[in-house]
Design a protein around this motif. Structure first.
Motif, PDB file in Angstrom:
ATOM      1  N   ARG A  19       0.976  -1.215   0.071  1.00 39.19           N
ATOM      2  CA  ARG A  19      -0.103  -0.035   0.180  1.00 39.19           C
ATOM      3  C   ARG A  19       0.804   1.150  -0.212  1.00 39.19           C
ATOM      4  NH1 ARG A  19       2.375   2.517   4.327  1.00 39.19           N
ATOM      5  NH2 ARG A  19       1.890   1.652   6.553  1.00 39.19           N
TER       6      ARG A  19
ATOM      7  N   ALA B 122      -0.054   4.854   1.846  1.00 34.61           N
ATOM      8  CA  ALA B 122      -0.527   5.686   2.719  1.00 34.61           C
ATOM      9  C   ALA B 122      -0.767   7.277   2.684  1.00 34.61           C
ATOM     10  CB  ALA B 122      -0.183   4.877   4.003  1.00 34.61           C
ATOM     11  N   PRO B 123      -0.377   8.073   1.875  1.00 34.59           N
ATOM     12  CA  PRO B 123      -0.355   8.822   1.673  1.00 34.59           C
ATOM     13  C   PRO B 123      -1.658  10.201   2.975  1.00 34.59           C
ATOM     14  CG  PRO B 123      -1.815   9.621  -0.331  1.00 34.59           C
ATOM     15  CD  PRO B 123      -0.917   7.781   0.242  1.00 34.59           C
ATOM     16  N   SER B 124      -0.808  11.174   3.958  1.00 34.39           N
ATOM     17  CA  SER B 124      -1.549  12.204   4.203  1.00 34.39           C
ATOM     18  C   SER B 124      -1.971  12.737   2.946  1.00 34.39           C
ATOM     19  CB  SER B 124      -1.203  12.309   5.580  1.00 34.39           C
ATOM     20  OG  SER B 124      -0.391  11.625   6.387  1.00 34.39           O
TER      21      SER B 124
ATOM     22  N   GLU C 296      -4.909   8.694   4.885  1.00 37.90           N
ATOM     23  CA  GLU C 296      -4.029   9.063   6.205  1.00 37.90           C
ATOM     24  C   GLU C 296      -4.732  10.848   5.922  1.00 37.90           C
ATOM     25  OE1 GLU C 296      -0.806   7.215   7.488  1.00 37.90           O
ATOM     26  OE2 GLU C 296      -1.607   4.711   7.075  1.00 37.90           O
TER      27      GLU C 296
ATOM     28  N   TYR D  40      -2.479   8.267  14.113  1.00 36.03           N
ATOM     29  CA  TYR D  40      -0.953   7.353  12.951  1.00 36.03           C
ATOM     30  C   TYR D  40      -1.533   6.148  13.967  1.00 36.03           C
ATOM     31  CZ  TYR D  40       2.567   5.605  10.427  1.00 36.03           C
ATOM     32  OH  TYR D  40       3.603   4.952  10.213  1.00 36.03           O
TER      33      TYR D  40
ATOM     34  N   VAL E  33      -2.815   3.448  11.524  1.00 42.43           N
ATOM     35  CA  VAL E  33      -2.201   2.479  10.691  1.00 42.43           C
ATOM     36  C   VAL E  33      -2.173   1.198  10.316  1.00 42.43           C
ATOM     37  CG1 VAL E  33      -0.008   2.657  11.481  1.00 42.43           C
ATOM     38  CG2 VAL E  33       0.315   2.693   9.371  1.00 42.43           C
TER      39      VAL E  33
ATOM     40  N   ARG F 249       7.880   1.773   2.717  1.00 42.61           N
ATOM     41  CA  ARG F 249       7.567   2.922   2.567  1.00 42.61           C
ATOM     42  C   ARG F 249       8.968   4.176   3.661  1.00 42.61           C
ATOM     43  NH1 ARG F 249       4.483   2.234   8.656  1.00 42.61           N
ATOM     44  NH2 ARG F 249       6.016   0.876   9.810  1.00 42.61           N
TER      45      ARG F 249
ATOM     46  N   LEU G  58      10.594   6.398   9.127  1.00 35.96           N
ATOM     47  CA  LEU G  58       8.521   6.094   9.869  1.00 35.96           C
ATOM     48  C   LEU G  58       9.451   4.827  10.783  1.00 35.96           C
ATOM     49  CD1 LEU G  58       5.900   6.500   7.470  1.00 35.96           C
ATOM     50  CD2 LEU G  58       6.227   7.159   9.938  1.00 35.96           C
TER      51      LEU G  58
HETATM   52  N1  GLU Z   1       0.611   8.796   6.423  1.00 42.44           N
HETATM   53  C1  GLU Z   1       1.886   8.573   6.424  1.00 42.44           C
HETATM   54  C2  GLU Z   1       2.317   9.662   5.523  1.00 42.44           C
HETATM   55  O1  GLU Z   1       2.505  10.503   5.197  1.00 42.44           O
HETATM   56  C3  GLU Z   1       2.646   6.945   6.195  1.00 42.44           C
HETATM   57  C4  GLU Z   1       2.554   6.417   6.749  1.00 42.44           C
HETATM   58  C5  GLU Z   1       2.395   4.956   6.232  1.00 42.44           C
HETATM   59  O2  GLU Z   1       3.387   4.837   5.020  1.00 42.44           O
HETATM   60  O3  GLU Z   1       3.281   3.749   7.475  1.00 42.44           O
HETATM   61  O4  GLU Z   1       4.060   9.638   6.366  1.00 42.44           O
END
Ligand code: GLU
Length: 296
Positions: free
Chosen positions: A14, A16-18, A50, A184, A188, A202, A206
């Motif tokens: 996946r 998962a952008p904010s 996200e 978050y 997540v 990612r 993170l």
């Molecule tokens: N939403 C997070 C971000 O934009 C990424 C989350 C993830 O990949 O676990 O940095």
């Protein structure tokens, strides 16, 4: 426990952008890495917005992100999901955590003040003030997870063996924030499991959250995906590209997406890409085997 894919379990990754702004080169690198890993495994690539921090969401940013991915030729599988529509799942997970969570009445200032007393080394660690209960006259603001004085270890596909002692290096962390928004870390973990994510790819910013997520997975009885954290793009000052550090959208008027975004992002990821690529379809047909060669 690392989830071992059975023959019935298809690779599911996946992005998962904010939606706090348009994608910049840093987020393109993260999107590309997760996309390429999914394609190199003949897997599924999901897209999850996200958007739980309602104060930071930017109107229209989600649609802009989707358009930019499409312009790059990165087509996701299935429906896009929005975390803002999944909040009941986070509430159920919080309930399931039972006595592992407790309400916290500390203000940011109080936490910062107690950190000062704990010295430099513990500068990020929540001092545990509300663990035994909220002081009389104080009001619960956030919900925190009580963490053990125990090392959580995992193997990152790129960085190798990593470990973190949650009590010593993180402290009890927030699952539901004082402003009422879901954190978050909880969202997540719930969504990665609910969506059957087998492989998380990612940015390395993170990595530091991964032990927290693995601990939450264990408490909730959820499988742990495999992890691959790719380097983050930094600006001339060595800062991670972000809206705060003034990163520009890569998809702007006049930008040649192939030569000014896709090829530089692939090269940043260390993929061998020759100069003979002159359209986006060819780019992907070369980038997928290049990824396979480097990361599989
Ligand atoms: N939403 C997070 C971000 O934009 C990424 C989350 C993830 O990949 O676990 O940095």
């Amino acid at each position: 426990m690392t989830r071992h894919k059975t023959k019935h379990q298809i690779y599911t990754g996946r992005f998962a952008p904010s939606p706090t702004g348009p994608l910049h080169m840093g987020s393109l690198v993260a999107a590309m890495a997760s996309y390429l890993d999914a394609k190199a495994h003949d897997g599924i690539w999901l897209l999850r917005m996200e958007d739980l921090d309602f104060d930071r969401n930017v109107k229209g940013a989600d649609q802009h992100i989707l358009q930019s991915l499409e312009r790059c030729g990165m087509q996701w599988d299935g429906e896009v999901t929005w975390q803002s529509q999944r909040q009941a799942l986070y509430e159920t997970a919080l309930q399931k955590l039972g006595n592992n969570v407790y309400p916290c009445a500390c203000s940011r200032k109080e936490i910062a003040d107690s950190r000062l007393r704990m010295g430099e080394a513990a500068s990020q660690v929540y001092p545990g003030t509300c663990r035994q209960g909220i002081a009389p006259g104080k009001v619960a603001r956030a919900w925190r997870l009580q963490v053990p004085d125990q090392v959580i270890a995992f193997t990152d596909r790129l960085c190798g063996k990593l470990s973190q002692n949650l009590a010593q290096e993180v402290g009890d962390f927030v699952l539901k924030r004082a402003d009422g928004f879901w954190a978050y870390q909880l969202a997540v973990v719930v969504d990665d499991a609910a969506q059957g994510i087998t492989d998380v790819v990612r940015g390395a910013d993170l990595i530091d959250s991964t032990a927290r997520q693995i601990y939450l997975q264990k408490l909730l009885g959820l499988p742990t995906p495999t992890y691959l954290h790719v380097p983050v793009v930094t600006n001339a000052h060595g800062e991670k590209l972000s809206k705060q550090t003034g990163a520009l959208a890569f998809d702007r008027d006049g930008v040649d997406i192939l030569h000014e975004a896709l090829l530089p992002a692939a090269r940043f990821l260390g993929l061998k890409m020759d100069d003979s690529v002159d359209d986006i379809a060819t780019f992907w047909s070369k980038a997928i085997p290049a990824w396979r060669e480097k990361f599989l």
